[in-house]
Design a protein around this motif. Structure first.
Motif, mmCIF file in Angstrom:
data_model
loop_
_atom_site.group_PDB
_atom_site.id
_atom_site.type_symbol
_atom_site.label_atom_id
_atom_site.label_comp_id
_atom_site.label_asym_id
_atom_site.label_seq_id
_atom_site.Cartn_x
_atom_site.Cartn_y
_atom_site.Cartn_z
ATOM 1 N N GLU A 31 1.442 11.017 27.004
ATOM 2 C CA GLU A 31 1.581 12.350 26.413
ATOM 3 C C GLU A 31 3.002 12.886 26.545
ATOM 4 O OE1 GLU A 31 -1.317 14.917 28.101
ATOM 5 O OE2 GLU A 31 -3.009 13.978 27.059
ATOM 6 N N ALA A 32 3.698 12.485 27.630
ATOM 7 C CA ALA A 32 5.068 12.950 27.845
ATOM 8 C C ALA A 32 6.089 12.092 27.107
ATOM 9 C CB ALA A 32 5.375 12.965 29.342
ATOM 10 N N GLY A 33 5.637 11.040 26.454
ATOM 11 C CA GLY A 33 6.571 10.120 25.820
ATOM 12 C C GLY A 33 7.453 9.441 26.834
ATOM 13 N N ALA A 34 6.940 9.242 28.030
ATOM 14 C CA ALA A 34 7.712 8.662 29.129
ATOM 15 C C ALA A 34 7.518 7.154 29.189
ATOM 16 C CB ALA A 34 7.311 9.309 30.451
ATOM 17 N N ALA A 35 8.305 6.527 30.025
ATOM 18 C CA ALA A 35 8.225 5.074 30.186
ATOM 19 C C ALA A 35 7.373 4.676 31.366
ATOM 20 C CB ALA A 35 9.632 4.499 30.362
ATOM 21 N N ALA A 36 7.321 5.519 32.402
ATOM 22 C CA ALA A 36 6.623 5.120 33.616
ATOM 23 C C ALA A 36 6.344 6.335 34.481
ATOM 24 C CB ALA A 36 7.459 4.098 34.399
#
Length: 439
Positions: A31-36
């Motif tokens: 949801e955060a468009g994060a990688a990890a």
């Protein structure tokens, strides 16, 4: 007087496997468009203990969670960067324990242990895993490093290592939210340790009931005018009573964790009193017992007693707190704003003439009505905070009133919010006079 029937065998009862579903963490990353997601801590970090179920060393280690790729060529993975000497334990507690009977990971998130770079800082090791697995695929803009989610409590030095590796660190509440709603396996642990806490309370009440008043003619208006109660031929103190409680806790396989709070007279108005004070007739004796079980889960129960009371302030305070407890419990059900529970308890205390908004050190109600309990003694949700109660929340309900010159009264139970109301995890009777069951 009666307890919950808990005995030494509780520590060996069959419990459901204790596993953490990492899918909410993976979803937060997506949801955060994060990688990890990265968590760094040691065996005393409750977030990391919850996420990994690994009771590792007292030096930092790290967890990295990455989602599956959109193309489906890589499944979601969780990597525990453990010290090499703890690899076997980590394989057992973090990897093997997360597998179902068919050998598959229960939540579909693969788990592995890495011991490379054991001499490096845990934050540096985590940054290396992020670089290896995430490939910078979720950078916000071209040329930026990947976004990495972390609990707000991540150690500063670990955050520095991650940022030096060109990661954009962002805090997340995903772990706190996951911890707030307990699984049946977690409720098993909470119920077990709460039974032990109740057994400790029963022991304390029995000692108070057996205590003798040595001088009934002295003037009652001055606290020091009456000698302490005596038990087994010696003056009874809060420390002696604490030892009796803690022996029962140990016999039931839980640790007191320094949380057996017992105050008498003015020290009963101290919310966290663990000192040594004589226990005198006619004054409140407040016992707040919060042990920790083998899997890290806490119990929490409070009762207040008076030996040879005269029915003054302490009786009025006790009746008010009982009424506040009932008013609070009447509001507990899914969908109710947490603040409503606190508001009803405070209103009831006000109706009895006690200040519902007293500051610390003043006379009245000086704290919230309750808090979540799990692998931390105080965690979400707060009954004074935002949000609504949900099934799976485990919270204390603990109204109290205090007067620093006289004493304190608090009554506390640990409850599970259910689909249609609540369950008290281990019941214990009420009564201000020890040895007399008013339930």
């Amino acid at each position: 007087m009666s307890g919950d029937g808990a005995g030494p065998g509780d520590a060996e009862e069959n419990l459901r496997p204790l596993r953490t579903d990492l899918r909410p963490v993976v979803e937060a990353v997506r949801e955060a468009g994060a990688a990890a997601f990265v968590a760094v801590g040691d065996r005393f970090d409750d977030d990391l203990r919850f996420l990994t179920r690994f009771s590792g060393p007292d030096r930092p280690y790290a967890l990295v969670v990455v989602p599956d790729t959109e193309s489906g060529d890589r499944a979601g993975r969780a990597v525990l960067c453990a010290p090499a000497l703890f690899r076997e334990q980590a394989e057992r507690e973090f990897v093997a324990a997360a597998r179902d009977a068919d050998g598959e990971f229960h939540d579909g998130i693969g788990r592995e242990i890495r011991t490379e770079g054991v001499g490096d800082h845990a934050g540096e090791r985590a940054a290396g895993v992020v670089d290896d697995l995430a490939d910078g695929a979720n950078a916000a803009t071209e040329g930026d490093g990947p976004t990495v989610l972390a609990p707000a409590s991540i150690p500063h030095d670990a955050a520095v290592y991650l940022e030096r590796a060109d990661n954009d660190l962002t805090s997340t509440d995903a772990v706190a939210d996951a911890r707030a709603r307990k699984t049946p396996a977690e409720v098993d642990r909470l119920r077990r340790v709460q039974r032990a806490a109740v057994a400790g309370m029963a022991r304390a009440e029995a000692v108070l009931a057996e205590s003798g008043v040595t001088d009934t003619t002295a003037e009652k208006s001055k606290r020091d005018s009456r000698p302490p109660l005596r038990w087994e031929g010696e003056p009874l103190t809060t420390e002696r009573l604490r030892r009796e409680v803690n022996q029962v806790l140990a016999a039931r396989g839980v640790r007191d964790a320094g949380n057996t709070v017992i105050g008498a007279g003015p020290s009963a108005a101290d919310l966290h009193y663990v000192g040594d004070d004589p226990i005198r007739p006619g004054e409140t004796v407040l016992l707040d017992i919060s042990p920790r079980g083998p899997d890290g889960y806490y119990g929490d129960v409070t009762r207040t007693f008076v030996v040879d009371g005269d029915g003054g302030w302490e009786r009025r305070a006790y009746v008010a707190v009982e009424a506040a407890r009932e008013a609070a419990l009447d509001e507990v059900e899914p969908g109710v704003p947490a603040k409503t529970v606190h508001g009803e308890a405070a209103a009831e205390l006000a109706a009895y003439g006690f200040d519902p908004n007293a500051d610390e050190g003043e006379a009245g109600f000086t704290h919230g009505t309750g808090h979540g309990v799990g692998v931390s003694l105080h965690e979400g949700p707060s009954l004074s905070g935002a949000g609504e109660l949900r099934p799976g929340h485990v919270v204390t309900v603990e109204p109290g009133v205090y007067d620093p010159e006289i004493g304190g009264v608090r009554l506390e139970d640990l409850i599970l919010v259910t689909d249609d109301g609540y369950e008290i995890l281990a019941e214990y009777p009420f009564g201000i006079v020890p040895g007399i069951d008013s339930a």
